[in-house]
Write an enzyme that holds these catalytic residues in place. Structure first.
Site, PDB file in Angstrom:
ATOM      1  N   TYR A 126       0.802  -1.218   0.000  1.00 50.41           N
ATOM      2  CA  TYR A 126       0.000   0.000   0.000  1.00 50.41           C
ATOM      3  C   TYR A 126       0.841   1.276   0.000  1.00 50.41           C
ATOM      4  CZ  TYR A 126       0.600   1.133   5.001  1.00 50.41           C
ATOM      5  OH  TYR A 126       1.112   1.487   6.213  1.00 50.41           O
ATOM      6  N   THR A 156       2.536   2.600  12.025  1.00 50.52           N
ATOM      7  CA  THR A 156       2.456   2.370  13.462  1.00 50.52           C
ATOM      8  C   THR A 156       1.346   1.410  13.821  1.00 50.52           C
ATOM      9  OG1 THR A 156       2.247   3.490  15.597  1.00 50.52           O
ATOM     10  CG2 THR A 156       0.903   4.340  13.826  1.00 50.52           C
ATOM     11  N   ASP A 164      -7.749   2.341   9.441  1.00 48.35           N
ATOM     12  CA  ASP A 164      -6.976   2.270   8.198  1.00 48.35           C
ATOM     13  C   ASP A 164      -7.600   1.285   7.207  1.00 48.35           C
ATOM     14  OD1 ASP A 164      -5.680   2.530  10.719  1.00 48.35           O
ATOM     15  OD2 ASP A 164      -3.694   2.373   9.823  1.00 48.35           O
TER      16      ASP A 164
END
Length: 373
Positions: free
Chosen positions: A43, A334, A145
């Protein structure tokens, strides 16, 4: 790098020029095959090249399309096989490149690879309610996300190939994400949710993580405007998402930094001395606000907040001694954690998902400005 080798970007640089300069910097540094992490369908490259696709559509420069095709053709063989990490939503996002290329320069392998990604996603593990785990190694966890990583590809696939049932699948994932991560009082969204309540960060009552991480909220916000752009106007899901977008954008402008127009790594704690202004989430919010106005879902006043965010980004970027644009203060990837976890994450320059978000913001603001002069 010492300060004397840095040159600030012109304060009046146009969004389209800034997007072009950002792409030039990466293209001069890496061949398509070398984009990091090199040799992987990932990604990071997908986000950057999605931004480049939007820039290509805006200005028509052939080298952008050739560069994108170079990355995809390097990793997708003639039968549509692609090497990727299975068992995670992050592997799906770059499928947007396949759909774009198949619409412009159709080759059998692009649709074949896109089909594989759709099947891969449908086989991912799920929560009790049917929400995708973010990754196999994060059981029973949904991360903000993930809605962008898998949802935008899936809805675009449904739109492009006449599979409207996929709209409902994506909208259901959004509903679960919102139900499990939104804070009613602030209107913001926590980074993640653990149905099992096993993770140290999970609230024992709600399963929610404790903080609003800027970039994760940015991916969610961007997903909302992308869905609204693709859904048929008469689709029930479209009417349902508009108030969700408006509520979130109102919460975002409430925590926008007044001095710079940017947003913080932990969104609602700008007063903390160790919190810091983060460029990738700021780019994603500029994109969302500008596109929301252009699509007619947000009041025109939100465009001024996008302009302020853009100006903050202009003030943050600089040129190095080789004349290449550098985007600083991008949080590295993260996991989920507490406040200290986020503010102590390393910052990097010209990370691809940061630069990709910047290019998207620039192209979208250029489009929106052309309609609101």
């Amino acid at each position: 790098m010492s300060n004397h080798t840095q040159q600030k970007a012109p304060a009046d640089i146009t969004p389209l020029r800034l997007g072009i300069e950002a792409c030039r910097s990466i293209m001069e540094t890496f061949s398509p095959e070398e984009l990091p992490p090199a040799g992987r369908w990932h990604y990071h490259q997908g986000v950057f090249l999605t931004g480049m696709f939007q820039l290509w559509k805006r200005c028509g420069e052939p080298r952008y399309l050739e560069y994108i095709k170079g990355y995809v053709d390097h990793l997708v063989d003639t039968n549509g096989n692609v090497l990727l990490e299975r068992g995670e939503l992050d592997s799906v996002q770059a499928g947007l490149l396949l759909l774009e290329l198949d619409a412009i320069k159709p080759e059998r392998k692009y649709r074949a690879a896109a089909d594989k990604l759709l099947r891969l996603q449908s086989a991912l593990n799920r929560t009790t309610e049917g929400g995708y785990w973010h990754k196999d190694r994060y059981p029973y966890q949904m991360w903000l996300d993930g809605l962008y990583m898998g949802g935008v590809f899936t809805m675009k696939y449904g739109q492009q190939y006449g599979q409207p049932y996929l709209y409902d699948e994506v909208l259901y994932q959004e509903q679960l994400m919102r139900k499990n991560t939104r804070n009613e009082a602030s209107g913001l969204y926590y980074h993640a949710w653990d149905e099992s309540r096993h993770m140290p960060w999970a609230d024992p009552a709600t399963g929610q993580s404790p903080e609003y991480w800027g970039r994760s909220v940015g991916w969610y916000a961007l997903s909302l405007v992308e869905f609204l752009d693709m859904l048929p106007e008469d689709h029930a899901g479209s009417a349902a998402l508009v108030p969700v977008l408006r509520d979130l954008c109102s919460a975002l402008v409430a925590c926008q930094d007044r001095a710079t127009g940017m947003w913080y790594q932990v969104l609602d704690k700008g007063e903390e001395p160790d919190n810091w202004l983060e460029t990738s989430c700021s780019s994603l919010f500029v994109y969302t606000l500008a596109k929301g106005v252009r699509l007619g879902h947000l009041e025109p006043s939100f465009l001024e907040h996008a302009r302020r965010g853009y100006q903050g980004l202009v003030d943050a970027v600089y040129y190095n001694e080789r004349g290449q644009l550098i985007m600083p203060d991008i949080c590295i990837g993260t996991g989920v954690g507490d406040y200290r976890h986020y503010v102590q994450r390393d910052r990097c320059e010209n990370d691809l998902h940061g630069v990709g978000a910047l290019v998207m913001a620039c192209v979208e603001l250029d489009q929106s400005e052309s309609l609101h002069v």
